[in-house]
Scaffold this motif. Structure first.
Motif, PDB file in Angstrom:
ATOM      1  N   ASP A  27     -31.686  26.776   4.380  1.00 44.04           N
ATOM      2  CA  ASP A  27     -30.656  25.769   4.663  1.00 44.04           C
ATOM      3  C   ASP A  27     -31.249  24.582   5.412  1.00 44.04           C
ATOM      4  O   ASP A  27     -32.169  24.727   6.214  1.00 44.04           O
ATOM      5  CB  ASP A  27     -29.532  26.376   5.507  1.00 44.04           C
ATOM      6  CG  ASP A  27     -28.736  27.419   4.738  1.00 44.04           C
ATOM      7  OD1 ASP A  27     -28.776  27.386   3.491  1.00 44.04           O
ATOM      8  OD2 ASP A  27     -28.077  28.255   5.389  1.00 44.04           O
ATOM      9  N   ASP A  28     -30.659  23.409   5.192  1.00 43.16           N
ATOM     10  CA  ASP A  28     -31.112  22.187   5.865  1.00 43.16           C
ATOM     11  C   ASP A  28     -30.851  22.210   7.358  1.00 43.16           C
ATOM     12  O   ASP A  28     -31.485  21.473   8.108  1.00 43.16           O
ATOM     13  CB  ASP A  28     -30.433  20.960   5.252  1.00 43.16           C
ATOM     14  CG  ASP A  28     -30.978  20.646   3.868  1.00 43.16           C
ATOM     15  OD1 ASP A  28     -32.117  21.063   3.571  1.00 43.16           O
ATOM     16  OD2 ASP A  28     -30.272  19.983   3.095  1.00 43.16           O
ATOM     17  N   ASP A  29     -29.899  23.036   7.800  1.00 46.40           N
ATOM     18  CA  ASP A  29     -29.590  23.062   9.229  1.00 46.40           C
ATOM     19  C   ASP A  29     -30.524  23.992  10.011  1.00 46.40           C
ATOM     20  O   ASP A  29     -30.316  24.237  11.191  1.00 46.40           O
ATOM     21  CB  ASP A  29     -28.122  23.434   9.471  1.00 46.40           C
ATOM     22  CG  ASP A  29     -27.760  24.801   8.925  1.00 46.40           C
ATOM     23  OD1 ASP A  29     -28.522  25.324   8.095  1.00 46.40           O
ATOM     24  OD2 ASP A  29     -26.720  25.346   9.337  1.00 46.40           O
ATOM     25  N   LEU A  30     -31.579  24.491   9.358  1.00 44.28           N
ATOM     26  CA  LEU A  30     -32.587  25.313  10.025  1.00 44.28           C
ATOM     27  C   LEU A  30     -33.904  24.564  10.084  1.00 44.28           C
ATOM     28  O   LEU A  30     -34.230  23.781   9.197  1.00 44.28           O
ATOM     29  CB  LEU A  30     -32.785  26.635   9.280  1.00 44.28           C
ATOM     30  CG  LEU A  30     -31.592  27.579   9.235  1.00 44.28           C
ATOM     31  CD1 LEU A  30     -31.929  28.808   8.391  1.00 44.28           C
ATOM     32  CD2 LEU A  30     -31.159  27.998  10.615  1.00 44.28           C
ATOM     33  N   ARG A  31     -34.693  24.822  11.125  1.00 43.87           N
ATOM     34  CA  ARG A  31     -36.028  24.226  11.236  1.00 43.87           C
ATOM     35  C   ARG A  31     -37.040  25.317  11.533  1.00 43.87           C
ATOM     36  O   ARG A  31     -36.718  26.331  12.143  1.00 43.87           O
ATOM     37  CB  ARG A  31     -36.054  23.156  12.321  1.00 43.87           C
ATOM     38  CG  ARG A  31     -35.851  23.722  13.705  1.00 43.87           C
ATOM     39  CD  ARG A  31     -35.895  22.647  14.740  1.00 43.87           C
ATOM     40  NE  ARG A  31     -35.606  23.228  16.037  1.00 43.87           N
ATOM     41  CZ  ARG A  31     -36.098  22.797  17.167  1.00 43.87           C
ATOM     42  NH1 ARG A  31     -36.901  21.772  17.194  1.00 43.87           N
ATOM     43  NH2 ARG A  31     -35.781  23.378  18.299  1.00 43.87           N
ATOM     44  N   GLU A  32     -38.271  25.094  11.093  1.00 43.62           N
ATOM     45  CA  GLU A  32     -39.324  26.085  11.327  1.00 43.62           C
ATOM     46  C   GLU A  32     -39.767  26.029  12.775  1.00 43.62           C
ATOM     47  O   GLU A  32     -40.050  24.974  13.311  1.00 43.62           O
ATOM     48  CB  GLU A  32     -40.509  25.849  10.398  1.00 43.62           C
ATOM     49  CG  GLU A  32     -40.924  27.126   9.736  1.00 43.62           C
ATOM     50  CD  GLU A  32     -42.408  27.405   9.812  1.00 43.62           C
ATOM     51  OE1 GLU A  32     -42.719  28.556  10.086  1.00 43.62           O
ATOM     52  OE2 GLU A  32     -43.190  26.502   9.591  1.00 43.62           O
ATOM     53  N   MET A  33     -39.818  27.194  13.409  1.00 39.27           N
ATOM     54  CA  MET A  33     -40.134  27.287  14.833  1.00 39.27           C
ATOM     55  C   MET A  33     -41.542  27.828  15.091  1.00 39.27           C
ATOM     56  O   MET A  33     -42.001  27.845  16.223  1.00 39.27           O
ATOM     57  CB  MET A  33     -39.126  28.225  15.520  1.00 39.27           C
ATOM     58  CG  MET A  33     -37.679  27.820  15.342  1.00 39.27           C
ATOM     59  SD  MET A  33     -37.275  26.330  16.216  1.00 39.27           S
ATOM     60  CE  MET A  33     -37.337  26.898  17.883  1.00 39.27           C
ATOM     61  N   ALA A  34     -42.236  28.263  14.076  1.00 38.29           N
ATOM     62  CA  ALA A  34     -43.494  28.990  14.239  1.00 38.29           C
ATOM     63  C   ALA A  34     -44.613  28.158  14.846  1.00 38.29           C
ATOM     64  O   ALA A  34     -45.503  28.684  15.497  1.00 38.29           O
ATOM     65  CB  ALA A  34     -43.937  29.556  12.900  1.00 38.29           C
ATOM     66  N   LYS A  35     -44.578  26.839  14.674  1.00 35.40           N
ATOM     67  CA  LYS A  35     -45.644  25.993  15.199  1.00 35.40           C
ATOM     68  C   LYS A  35     -45.641  25.933  16.721  1.00 35.40           C
ATOM     69  O   LYS A  35     -46.638  25.600  17.334  1.00 35.40           O
ATOM     70  CB  LYS A  35     -45.518  24.579  14.627  1.00 35.40           C
ATOM     71  CG  LYS A  35     -45.763  24.543  13.141  1.00 35.40           C
ATOM     72  CD  LYS A  35     -45.530  23.176  12.562  1.00 35.40           C
ATOM     73  CE  LYS A  35     -45.675  23.227  11.052  1.00 35.40           C
ATOM     74  NZ  LYS A  35     -45.301  21.971  10.426  1.00 35.40           N
ATOM     75  N   LYS A  36     -44.497  26.262  17.328  1.00 39.31           N
ATOM     76  CA  LYS A  36     -44.378  26.226  18.779  1.00 39.31           C
ATOM     77  C   LYS A  36     -44.785  27.547  19.431  1.00 39.31           C
ATOM     78  O   LYS A  36     -44.637  27.709  20.631  1.00 39.31           O
ATOM     79  CB  LYS A  36     -42.932  25.915  19.168  1.00 39.31           C
ATOM     80  CG  LYS A  36     -42.456  24.587  18.668  1.00 39.31           C
ATOM     81  CD  LYS A  36     -41.043  24.322  19.084  1.00 39.31           C
ATOM     82  CE  LYS A  36     -40.632  22.945  18.604  1.00 39.31           C
ATOM     83  NZ  LYS A  36     -39.365  22.530  19.156  1.00 39.31           N
TER      84      LYS A  36
END
Length: 195
Positions: A27-36
């Protein structure tokens, strides 16, 4: 295909079944958090370490080397909201190295991890989506410092495991706090609050 142990129906295919998808769709309302996050694994074969989980290449993979459970640890510097874990696994290529039972755990650190979900995979090929939301519809995400993916068993009683990619998603923050709508232009944000 994957089945969740708590029997929730995740997709419209079969009751309680997840399917591996060849294309990653989120979904567009999610963002990837793994880089943090800081990533670590319990063990690995030389050349198949933690970097292979994050290199955006489906031909490379993390291969564990040791006794089960095999662990992928994802630690954040501050508490984050997480909603979805997406794994790329391929039974056709990896056979007995393919995970068959995965546990997702969360907590403040190694000392207090609690199991969030247990998922059983049945010959998966593609992206497997594992929602971190609870049984209550108001629980759409978890708030945590650490996430752990534990491979509890493999297909065909395999010892070591292959996971080709891992992605972690959280809700996209609203640019205006306490505002129910997601305004994107500066003009709307400027006039979104009455004084």
């Amino acid at each position: 295909m994957a089945t969740e142990s708590d029997g929730e129906e995740e997709t419209a295919t079969a009751a309680g079944k997840l399917t591996g998808s060849p294309q990653l769709s989120v979904d567009d309302d999610l963002r990837e958090m793994a880089k943090k996050a800081a990533w670590s694994v319990s063990s690995c074969k030389p050349g198949n370490g933690v970097l292979s989980l994050r290199d955006e290449n489906l031909d490379t993979y993390w291969q564990s080397d040791g006794a089960q459970p095999h662990l992928v640890n994802i630690q954040f510097q501050k508490k984050v909201k997480l909603q979805l874990v997406v794994l790329y696994v391929d039974f056709k290529l990896d056979e007995s190295y393919t995970p068959s039972k995965i546990s997702i755990r969360a907590g403040d650190g190694f000392h207090n991890l609690k199991e969030i979900k247990t998922v059983e995979l049945v010959k998966p090929v593609g992206w497997v989506h594992i929602s971190l939301s609870g049984n209550d519809p108001r629980e759409t995400f978890i708030h945590t410092f650490m996430l752990q993916i534990a491979v509890l068993s493999n297909h065909l009683n395999g010892r070591d495991t292959h996971i080709r990619q891992v992605k972690i998603y959280g809700p996209r923050p609203n640019p205006v706090p306490l505002q129910p709508f997601h305004f994107t232009s500066k003009e709307f944000i400027t006039y979104s609050i009455l004084r």
